[in-house]
Write an enzyme that holds these catalytic residues in place. Structure first.
Site, PDB file in Angstrom:
ATOM      1  N   ASP A  90     -45.743  -1.852   8.744  1.00 55.00           N
ATOM      2  CA  ASP A  90     -44.428  -2.219   8.222  1.00 55.00           C
ATOM      3  C   ASP A  90     -43.393  -2.478   9.312  1.00 55.00           C
ATOM      4  O   ASP A  90     -42.285  -2.945   9.014  1.00 55.00           O
ATOM      5  CB  ASP A  90     -43.892  -1.116   7.296  1.00 55.00           C
ATOM      6  N   LYS A 149     -36.375  -0.147   3.110  1.00 57.17           N
ATOM      7  CA  LYS A 149     -36.854  -1.311   2.371  1.00 57.17           C
ATOM      8  C   LYS A 149     -37.539  -0.820   1.106  1.00 57.17           C
ATOM      9  O   LYS A 149     -37.940   0.340   0.976  1.00 57.17           O
ATOM     10  CB  LYS A 149     -37.810  -2.161   3.206  1.00 57.17           C
TER      11      LYS A 149
END
Length: 303
Positions: free
Chosen positions: A146, A21
């Site tokens: 995350d 990401k």
């Protein structure tokens, strides 16, 4: 009808996606009394990352077949994710795990967090452990801030400490991502006295890349000359920024050819050498893992 072990074995050949990401921006809007920072960010899923394979082992065994140099197995988030599933469900299944590692460690692109999320999501599905997405995300948050975004599996705006999501599909841009061979401590950056902590809260509807920034970038650039040098050169080719607390930086292009040209030019100028970790990836609205699961189990349902 498969039992758990047979079902896991039936999918042991599958290489499960564990994608990277990017944080397209990162605003730090405050700091809570417990020390955690309030933030706003846009998590952009990429079509590039690691892969994981899972196969059955004897009960209670967690065998990481591909250890990571410098990381003890018991400290690996993949192993910790399986242990959490054992503790939460009471199902002490055994599993062999093989990791094909492509993402650089400490890059700010979610490698370890993504590995943990893929482990949680896939094993929950294959072993029918019965945890819903919210429960999986809660488990993920115990492993790292995350992890829930990868469990969630969509390109999204995030707020709070990074656990509150709002779907935010973006244009399918191409990204050149480069790791400048620096190790940056996220904890050290967030503890640093020079880190901005009062960026005004933004309405998602007002999002424009050019009107945002990474609040960690100026500090990281001042502390790490390699990051500063790389960003300075990348900006000649496209809008560029640090992702998360780094060390990876990215440049955003309309096409793969433009990104490849920039990478080739940086190599010609010896800004990036052949040992530097660099890759080109497409931004996607849905995690490749979630797309993979939908495709595989849709085909199962029709058989």
């Amino acid at each position: 009808m498969y039992n758990q072990i047979d079902f896991l074995d039936a999918f042991s050949h599958v290489k499960w996606a564990s994608p990277a990401k990017l944080n397209l921006f990162l605003h730090i809007t405050g700091q809570r009394e417990d020390g955690y920072h309030e933030l706003q960010t846009l998590f952009q899923m990429l079509d590039y990352g690691d892969t994981l394979c899972f196969s059955p082992a004897s009960d209670n065994e967690i065998n990481l077949l591909t250890p990571i140099h410098g990381v003890a197995d018991e400290d690996n988030l993949i192993v910790k994710a399986v242990q959490l599933l054992h503790q939460t469900t009471g199902n002490h299944f055994g599993v062999n795990i093989a990791l094909d590692k492509k993402l650089p460690m400490g890059g700010g692109i979610g490698g370890g967090s993504s590995n943990a999320a893929t482990t949680l999501v896939v094993l929950n599905k294959l072993l029918n452990l019965g945890l819903n997405p919210i429960e999986l995300a809660d488990l993920g948050l115990q492993l790292g801030a995350d992890v829930p975004v990868f469990v969630n599996g969509i390109t999204c705006f995030a707020s709070g400490v990074g656990e509150e999501f709002a779907r935010a599909p973006q244009d399918n841009n191409t990204f050149l991502v480069i790791h400048p061979e620096e190790h940056i401590s996220t904890a050290a950056i967030f503890k640093h006295p020079d880190l901005p902590r009062n960026t005004p809260i933004m309405n998602w509807q007002d999002y424009d890349f050019t009107q945002t920034q990474n609040d960690c970038q100026e500090l990281v650039v001042n502390l790490y000359p390699k990051v500063a040098n790389l960003l300075q050169h990348l900006l000649h080719y496209a809008p560029s920024r640090l992702t998360g607390t780094g060390a990876c930086v990215f440049a955003m292009f309309d096409t793969d050819d433009e990104a490849l040209h920039a990478l080739q030019e940086l190599r010609k100028q010896q800004i990036v050498d052949n040992n530097t970790h660099a890759f080109i990836a497409k931004g996607v609205s849905e995690s490749p893992l979630h797309s993979q699961l939908k495709t595989l189990f849709a085909s199962q349902d029709t058989e």
